[in-house]
Write a protein that holds these residues in place. Structure first.
Motif, PDB file in Angstrom:
ATOM      1  N   VAL A  40       0.857  -1.188   0.000  1.00 46.25           N
ATOM      2  CA  VAL A  40       0.000   0.000   0.000  1.00 46.25           C
ATOM      3  C   VAL A  40       0.896   1.242   0.000  1.00 46.25           C
ATOM      4  N   LEU A  41       1.891   1.189   0.883  1.00 44.32           N
ATOM      5  CA  LEU A  41       2.863   2.289   0.975  1.00 44.32           C
ATOM      6  C   LEU A  41       3.606   2.493  -0.339  1.00 44.32           C
ATOM      7  N   MET A  42       4.101   1.386  -0.894  1.00 43.27           N
ATOM      8  CA  MET A  42       4.867   1.472  -2.132  1.00 43.27           C
ATOM      9  C   MET A  42       3.994   1.955  -3.269  1.00 43.27           C
ATOM     10  N   SER A  43       2.760   1.494  -3.274  1.00 42.57           N
ATOM     11  CA  SER A  43       1.834   1.886  -4.322  1.00 42.57           C
ATOM     12  C   SER A  43       1.599   3.400  -4.277  1.00 42.57           C
ATOM     13  N   PHE A  44       1.493   3.936  -3.070  1.00 42.47           N
ATOM     14  CA  PHE A  44       1.370   5.392  -2.914  1.00 42.47           C
ATOM     15  C   PHE A  44       2.595   6.096  -3.479  1.00 42.47           C
ATOM     16  N   ALA A  45       3.752   5.582  -3.083  1.00 38.42           N
ATOM     17  CA  ALA A  45       5.003   6.199  -3.522  1.00 38.42           C
ATOM     18  C   ALA A  45       5.154   6.097  -5.032  1.00 38.42           C
ATOM     19  N   LEU A  46       4.818   4.922  -5.572  1.00 37.11           N
ATOM     20  CA  LEU A  46       4.952   4.709  -7.014  1.00 37.11           C
ATOM     21  C   LEU A  46       4.009   5.621  -7.795  1.00 37.11           C
ATOM     22  N   SER A  47       2.833   5.878  -7.220  1.00 40.23           N
ATOM     23  CA  SER A  47       1.856   6.729  -7.916  1.00 40.23           C
ATOM     24  C   SER A  47       2.430   8.117  -8.179  1.00 40.23           C
ATOM     25  N   GLN A  48       3.389   8.524  -7.340  1.00 40.85           N
ATOM     26  CA  GLN A  48       4.031   9.826  -7.537  1.00 40.85           C
ATOM     27  C   GLN A  48       5.102   9.783  -8.620  1.00 40.85           C
ATOM     28  N   LYS A  49       5.524   8.558  -8.974  1.00 43.65           N
ATOM     29  CA  LYS A  49       6.600   8.414  -9.952  1.00 43.65           C
ATOM     30  C   LYS A  49       6.075   8.077 -11.351  1.00 43.65           C
ATOM     31  N   PHE A  69       9.979  -2.200  -7.454  1.00 48.39           N
ATOM     32  CA  PHE A  69       9.730  -0.862  -6.908  1.00 48.39           C
ATOM     33  C   PHE A  69      11.030  -0.059  -6.857  1.00 48.39           C
ATOM     34  N   ALA A  70      12.073  -0.724  -6.344  1.00 47.61           N
ATOM     35  CA  ALA A  70      13.372  -0.061  -6.241  1.00 47.61           C
ATOM     36  C   ALA A  70      13.860   0.389  -7.621  1.00 47.61           C
ATOM     37  N   LEU A  71      13.681  -0.480  -8.625  1.00 46.05           N
ATOM     38  CA  LEU A  71      14.081  -0.120  -9.985  1.00 46.05           C
ATOM     39  C   LEU A  71      13.268   1.067 -10.498  1.00 46.05           C
ATOM     40  N   ALA A  72      11.953   1.000 -10.290  1.00 44.87           N
ATOM     41  CA  ALA A  72      11.055   2.020 -10.844  1.00 44.87           C
ATOM     42  C   ALA A  72      11.351   3.403 -10.276  1.00 44.87           C
ATOM     43  N   ILE A  73      11.541   3.473  -8.947  1.00 42.78           N
ATOM     44  CA  ILE A  73      11.723   4.798  -8.352  1.00 42.78           C
ATOM     45  C   ILE A  73      13.141   5.329  -8.553  1.00 42.78           C
ATOM     46  N   SER A  74      14.049   4.484  -9.089  1.00 37.07           N
ATOM     47  CA  SER A  74      15.411   4.970  -9.342  1.00 37.07           C
ATOM     48  C   SER A  74      15.460   5.801 -10.620  1.00 37.07           C
ATOM     49  N   GLN A  75      14.357   5.860 -11.353  1.00 37.93           N
ATOM     50  CA  GLN A  75      14.326   6.614 -12.609  1.00 37.93           C
ATOM     51  C   GLN A  75      13.895   8.057 -12.379  1.00 37.93           C
ATOM     52  N   ASP A  76      14.372   8.915 -13.262  1.00 35.27           N
ATOM     53  CA  ASP A  76      14.063  10.335 -13.115  1.00 35.27           C
ATOM     54  C   ASP A  76      13.532  10.953 -14.398  1.00 35.27           C
ATOM     55  N   PRO A  77      12.554  11.873 -14.361  1.00 32.32           N
ATOM     56  CA  PRO A  77      11.748  12.196 -13.183  1.00 32.32           C
ATOM     57  C   PRO A  77      10.618  11.192 -13.004  1.00 32.32           C
ATOM     58  N   TYR A  78      10.178  10.581 -14.141  1.00 33.61           N
ATOM     59  CA  TYR A  78       9.106   9.603 -14.058  1.00 33.61           C
ATOM     60  C   TYR A  78       9.591   8.241 -14.494  1.00 33.61           C
ATOM     61  N   CYS A  79       8.923   7.221 -13.976  1.00 35.16           N
ATOM     62  CA  CYS A  79       9.240   5.853 -14.352  1.00 35.16           C
ATOM     63  C   CYS A  79       8.596   5.534 -15.693  1.00 35.16           C
TER      64      CYS A  79
END
Lengths: 101, 231
Positions: B80-89, B111-121
């Protein structure tokens, strides 16, 4: 009576899908409630800890091998060795202890 | 296409790690009475190490379906937490189908891979990694179920701790930086041990009860300061 494994799999799939997808699709605002945020923050660590111990000493033939793997594993993880290395080191620890005793 | 290939390459180490852990999960699945095909199907559809571990134990205990729902919620609530965080990416205009797919395959590693991208996954980057790692996860589980009965007991015994090794690799590094987490880990170990040895409460029920109680305790005793939530 034994429950049907395929129904279990269906229940698992649907539940876990909803848990992962609902926040991503429905809720676009961050959670404001401080208690819920902190609760969610601690959940993963507690769940994984509860599932690790004492299960790790019950998983091995010799409980001391499991305990040894736990201690070595904590040490390896503390040294930031990464997921794969920590996993392998734990397995080797068990092999070693069960071979020696 | 380039993005997909780059994802595939970054997905290689994840896939190998998954295979080893899934193998150890397969040993647990076999004890719960799953066939290799059922294990393969579960891993393909569920994609969760802790969640599947808890679920296989629950299947072994033949719990009611409703309790299985509860177990899946509790053991996967971190998503749930990660999904929230991912929604921002994810770029705001991204199509719903990508959101659903990325949600379906949301694991700690992807998740770790996805959020390592900038600015969006870029979803295709994630699909590249998933296209290799997800089959590793599913086939590893099936092979664990098959080989668990063939391999010498010594080897099975050693491999069965792989899953817990992975759990340790996830919980210990953050505990170094955050004493509250370290404290909760010790409390969790202790309570889990006491309940499993001195009560008749089932293992899956212990996971549910202790997760809710100890995490609430943590939220009350150690309120976080500010932006600790962005993992």
């Amino acid at each position: 009576m034994k429950n049907n494994i395929y129904i279990y799999i269906l229940v698992m799939t649907v539940t876990v899908f909803l848990v992962r997808v609902l926040p991503l699709t429905l809720i676009r605002k961050p959670i404001r409630n401080k208690f819920i945020r902190d609760f969610l923050y601690y959940v993963p660590y507690v769940t994984l800890s509860v599932m690790t111990f004492p299960a790790i000493i019950d998983a091995t033939d010799n409980p001391f091998a499991g305990l040894f793997a736990l201690i070595i594993g904590i040490f390896a993880a503390y040294k930031n060795l990464g997921l794969f290395k920590v996993t392998v080191i734990c397995c080797i620890s068990v092999l070693l202890i069960e071979f020696l005793f | 296409m380039y993005t997909f290939r780059k994802g595939l390459k970054d997905g290689l180490p994840i896939g190998f790690g998954y295979f080893a852990v899934a193998f150890s999960l397969g040993i647990i699945a076999a004890q719960a009475g799953l066939t290799p095909f059922q294990g393969f199907l579960t891993s393909l559809l569920v994609n969760a190490s802790a969640g599947e571990n808890a679920a296989f134990i629950a299947i072994k205990e033949n719990v009611p379906y409703l309790q299985m729902v509860l177990i899946m919620i509790v053991s996967n609530i971190r998503y749930v937490l990660m999904s929230f965080a991912l929604s921002q990416k994810i770029a705001p205009k991204t199509h719903m189908i990508h959101r659903l797919l990325l949600g379906f395959f949301l694991t700690d590693e992807y998740f770790a891979l996805a959020i390592s991208q900038d600015p969006y996954c870029n979803p295709y980057y994630s699909y590249g990694a998933i296209s290799f790692a997800a089959p590793c996860w599913a086939s590893g589980t099936a092979l664990g179920i098959i080989m668990g009965n063939i391999l010498p007991p010594r080897i099975v015994s050693a491999l069965s701790v792989a899953l817990f090794g992975m759990f340790l690799a996830i919980i210990i590094p953050p505990a170094k930086k955050d004493k509250a987490i370290a404290c909760l880990i010790v409390i969790s170990f202790l309570c889990s041990y006491l309940l499993s040895r001195f009560t008749t409460i089932s293992e899956s029920m212990i996971t549910i009860i202790l997760t809710i109680v100890i995490s609430s305790l943590g939220a009350l005793l150690f309120p976080t300061k500010g932006e600790k939530h962005e993992e």
